[in-house]
Design a protein around this motif. Sequence first.
Motif, PDB file in Angstrom:
ATOM      1  N   TYR A 264      81.600  37.462  21.912  1.00  0.00           N
ATOM      2  CA  TYR A 264      81.192  37.996  23.206  1.00  0.00           C
ATOM      3  C   TYR A 264      79.860  38.744  23.076  1.00  0.00           C
ATOM      4  O   TYR A 264      79.570  39.306  22.017  1.00  0.00           O
TER       5      TYR A 264
ATOM      6  N   ASP B  59      90.610  36.001  28.623  1.00  0.00           N
ATOM      7  CA  ASP B  59      90.986  35.257  27.424  1.00  0.00           C
ATOM      8  C   ASP B  59      92.228  35.847  26.763  1.00  0.00           C
ATOM      9  O   ASP B  59      92.414  37.069  26.730  1.00  0.00           O
ATOM     10  N   THR B  60      93.046  34.952  26.190  1.00  0.00           N
ATOM     11  CA  THR B  60      94.249  35.344  25.470  1.00  0.00           C
ATOM     12  C   THR B  60      94.144  34.869  24.018  1.00  0.00           C
ATOM     13  O   THR B  60      93.763  33.728  23.770  1.00  0.00           O
ATOM     14  N   PHE B  61      94.493  35.733  23.086  1.00  0.00           N
ATOM     15  CA  PHE B  61      94.442  35.412  21.660  1.00  0.00           C
ATOM     16  C   PHE B  61      95.826  35.560  21.044  1.00  0.00           C
ATOM     17  O   PHE B  61      96.590  36.459  21.407  1.00  0.00           O
TER      18      PHE B  61
ATOM     19  N   LYS C 257      91.935  31.678  20.061  1.00  0.00           N
ATOM     20  CA  LYS C 257      91.830  31.864  21.517  1.00  0.00           C
ATOM     21  C   LYS C 257      92.486  30.714  22.259  1.00  0.00           C
ATOM     22  O   LYS C 257      92.225  29.541  21.978  1.00  0.00           O
ATOM     23  N   GLN C 258      93.317  31.052  23.216  1.00  0.00           N
ATOM     24  CA  GLN C 258      94.003  30.039  24.017  1.00  0.00           C
ATOM     25  C   GLN C 258      93.012  29.218  24.830  1.00  0.00           C
ATOM     26  O   GLN C 258      92.106  29.747  25.460  1.00  0.00           O
TER      27      GLN C 258
END
Length: 228
Positions: free
Chosen positions: A43, A98-100, A109-110
């Motif tokens: 990021y 975001d989902t990890f 990361k999904q």
Amino acid sequence: MRICLLLALTLTVYLSQAQNKQTIELLPGVTTLEALQSEVYLYPQFTEGVVAFKNGKSGKSKLNYFLLNKEMLFIDNRRDTLALTNEPEIEMLLIGLDTFYYNGQHFIKQVSNYGWIKTAQLKSIKEIGRKQTGAYGETVTGAAVSLSSMQVSRLFVGLSNSEKIILQKETKYYIGNEGNFFLPLTKTNVMKLIPRYKQEAANKYLKENTVDFNHIDQVTQMLAALGD
């Protein structure tokens, strides 16, 4: 952990697409911290995130993913930048949208989630070589740049103003079940994690369609076709 790095370079990026790999060249010149950070962090800046633990507790912190050593970093109350160290206790991380998940080695990361199955990605970057760009090899002694990993310090050790560093970015993909158990994305592993009640539909889809399991878009298209 604050690491000071002597660096003076301009970032020039050459994209050499070979499936999920990119080649990047760092050329000596004027210090561009923002350009460097955009390559080694996932990021642009540390972003407010949520750490959800398996025991039901959660906490908030500013997070960012450091691609060089594949670590999730956070900023503590003293504004020091540290790496998460209790990964096995973490159920998931949320950073923005975001989902990890932790796959036993790294946070991934999904990419897509269909409830019964999901896909994820792991991005990383590493040095793969150096090239001389001129006849002189004077050592760079530019302004100090503060970064958050020993990996960066080691990466640029000995950089001269006639030398460019070649980096390689890589993206690996994973397939996971509803219990967040992940395996590398291959046809064998996809079929292994597809529930029994969807196996017949999956086999039928593969007979009627060509799926290249090296391309995440084709895999997600197949999973979406199998329904929720």
